[in-house]
Design a protein around this motif. Sequence first.
Motif, PDB file in Angstrom:
ATOM      1  N   GLU A   3      48.633  40.039  37.515  1.00  0.00           N
ATOM      2  CA  GLU A   3      47.842  40.977  36.713  1.00  0.00           C
ATOM      3  C   GLU A   3      46.843  40.210  35.839  1.00  0.00           C
ATOM      4  O   GLU A   3      45.692  40.611  35.686  1.00  0.00           O
ATOM      5  CB  GLU A   3      48.785  41.816  35.844  1.00  0.00           C
ATOM      6  CG  GLU A   3      48.100  42.887  35.041  1.00  0.00           C
ATOM      7  CD  GLU A   3      49.081  43.673  34.182  1.00  0.00           C
ATOM      8  OE1 GLU A   3      48.688  44.078  33.078  1.00  0.00           O
ATOM      9  OE2 GLU A   3      50.236  43.878  34.613  1.00  0.00           O
ATOM     10  N   ILE A   4      47.287  39.088  35.283  1.00  0.00           N
ATOM     11  CA  ILE A   4      46.412  38.263  34.448  1.00  0.00           C
ATOM     12  C   ILE A   4      45.258  37.716  35.287  1.00  0.00           C
ATOM     13  O   ILE A   4      44.100  37.751  34.870  1.00  0.00           O
ATOM     14  CB  ILE A   4      47.207  37.109  33.791  1.00  0.00           C
ATOM     15  CG1 ILE A   4      48.221  37.686  32.808  1.00  0.00           C
ATOM     16  CG2 ILE A   4      46.281  36.116  33.107  1.00  0.00           C
ATOM     17  CD1 ILE A   4      49.224  36.680  32.284  1.00  0.00           C
ATOM     18  N   ILE A   5      45.555  37.214  36.479  1.00  0.00           N
ATOM     19  CA  ILE A   5      44.514  36.670  37.357  1.00  0.00           C
ATOM     20  C   ILE A   5      43.525  37.754  37.741  1.00  0.00           C
ATOM     21  O   ILE A   5      42.306  37.542  37.714  1.00  0.00           O
ATOM     22  CB  ILE A   5      45.147  36.009  38.601  1.00  0.00           C
ATOM     23  CG1 ILE A   5      45.886  34.744  38.180  1.00  0.00           C
ATOM     24  CG2 ILE A   5      44.088  35.709  39.664  1.00  0.00           C
ATOM     25  CD1 ILE A   5      46.749  34.124  39.252  1.00  0.00           C
ATOM     26  N   ASP A   6      44.026  38.941  38.084  1.00  0.00           N
ATOM     27  CA  ASP A   6      43.132  40.052  38.431  1.00  0.00           C
ATOM     28  C   ASP A   6      42.198  40.383  37.268  1.00  0.00           C
ATOM     29  O   ASP A   6      41.005  40.585  37.462  1.00  0.00           O
ATOM     30  CB  ASP A   6      43.938  41.296  38.813  1.00  0.00           C
ATOM     31  CG  ASP A   6      44.671  41.152  40.135  1.00  0.00           C
ATOM     32  OD1 ASP A   6      44.338  40.215  40.902  1.00  0.00           O
ATOM     33  OD2 ASP A   6      45.578  41.973  40.400  1.00  0.00           O
ATOM     34  N   ARG A   7      42.745  40.430  36.043  1.00  0.00           N
ATOM     35  CA  ARG A   7      41.928  40.747  34.870  1.00  0.00           C
ATOM     36  C   ARG A   7      40.886  39.656  34.625  1.00  0.00           C
ATOM     37  O   ARG A   7      39.740  39.946  34.306  1.00  0.00           O
ATOM     38  CB  ARG A   7      42.827  40.918  33.643  1.00  0.00           C
ATOM     39  CG  ARG A   7      42.085  41.228  32.382  1.00  0.00           C
ATOM     40  CD  ARG A   7      41.439  42.604  32.431  1.00  0.00           C
ATOM     41  NE  ARG A   7      40.733  42.847  31.204  1.00  0.00           N
ATOM     42  CZ  ARG A   7      39.498  43.309  31.123  1.00  0.00           C
ATOM     43  NH1 ARG A   7      38.851  43.631  32.221  1.00  0.00           N
ATOM     44  NH2 ARG A   7      38.921  43.483  29.970  1.00  0.00           N
TER      45      ARG A   7
END
Length: 90
Positions: free
Chosen positions: A47-51
Amino acid sequence: MPKVDSKGRVVLPQELRERLDIGPGEEVDIHEENGRLVVEPERDPEEIIDRMEELVAGISDRKPTPYEELDPQAREHVDTIRRQAEDGDE
């Protein structure tokens, strides 16, 4: 009410830890939003990478601000970076 100790530590109330599923040793994200301190359980790394990818894509779509339109502090920052780059080339 929780208090901040001399080392800046705060004990999260048990009820909140249980509700948010925060266990001993788990990492949390602590940040400021609108003058308030926000504590959140660490997000899923995917989720962090996507954001981050969303943020980078948004930045790369922008056109750079011309030097003449920068505020004085931003100009000073740009000038410092340019001087450091020139000094590194020597």
